[in-house]
Design a protein around this motif. Sequence first.
Motif: not given
Length: 431
Positions: A364-381
């Motif tokens: 389901a990762e391809d459904a993540l399009t919000d730039p802020n949430l993508q930034a959070v995900q990058r920080q987590l990864k």
Amino acid sequence: MMGDPALSRRGFLAASAAAGLGMTALSGCGGDSDGGSSGTTTIEWWNISTTQPTKDVWAGLARKFEAQHPNVKVKIVQFENDAYKAKMTALIASGKLPDIFHTWGGGVLKQQVDAGLVEDLTDRTKEWADGLLPVAKEPYLVDDRVYGIPFDIGMVGFWYNKALFRKAGIATPPTTWSGFLDAVRKLKSAGITPIALAGKEKWPGMYYWAYLAMRIGGADALEKAGDDKDFTGAAFVEAGKHLRELADLQPFQKGFLGAAYSTPTGQAATVGNGRAAMELMGQWAPVVQADSGKGLGKDLGFFPFPEVEGGKGALTEVFGGGGGHALRAGAPQEAVDFLKFFASATTDRELVEKTGVLPVVPAAEDALTDPNLQAVQRQLKGATGFQLYLDQAYAPALGQEINDSVGALVTGSRSPEQVTESITQTAKEEQ
């Protein structure tokens, strides 16, 4: 989600505080048949998703599950964050939990497991739960056994109003604590309230103290303190001093001590309506800001909690958690089926697209399009350390004491040293 923590959003209230809640909510727990010829099984689902659009999305998912399982009825029971914790405390005392209930994992879940109230899901979910993101599953493991299934994972960071930062002459978000304090001063000089805080609910203030302790002592310091039942170390005292340094600047909105998190006049709405420049909150913040207030749209930005100069902690050590579901001991197979449905790629993609959660199913990762949430995900990864919310990582009484003590620190009624001593005393009493 913790704001819906909610998510805010984290410490159980004392059982005595829940004694007067009545038994109406307690009587319906436990799946059962309607006793008629239809053979319908009702499963009761307790959650804290009271804000939109999550509330309607989750109700729609329940109806979709019912359509796929004609002999199952899902009864939804929803509470605000703190009310939920109080209700659950009463249920723990009664020895009977709902079929499906929200959990943040950690020490709170472990206490419920130790009391024999939670279903061991290891074998009943292995076929499909093994495919979920490992970091998302960590909070729900007790002695390497699975007692909860995640639907969200994320971290706490600063959500800020880009337009207000520009107005105050702040070109880029701060990366150090001294730079953060400078930004607070610039915002105040520009006539802007720097920070919104839900002082009434205590747990949002705990985030500051916890992150400061991490940045000063490193993520290992928090783990060691929990194991040793000793929070009097230098990192925790210094964390309190830095938080007092911030509080002395009077950065919070007027009336913050009486403010809740997700109400129309609360922390999230104050930021969402442009009346404060930032808030320290989890990944659910944009959704709650938009539900409680107007929302900031493209003016909303995100940055991680700054480093503390000279501290052992790194910017890549994160504090947060997610949301999950657990089952009462002896829950029917229909409740397990619901968890499988909720953890499917189809459901997770809908949750990501419509409610702003971060995906726990890789597909389901391809459904993540919000730039802020993508930034959070990058920080987590890219995280090199992860700490669960303190009022969930530790046992309920200790988590509540941390929230209460830090709240007293913010108001100036306790010193940094008194805070660490009080927390340590509670930790030792729980041994």
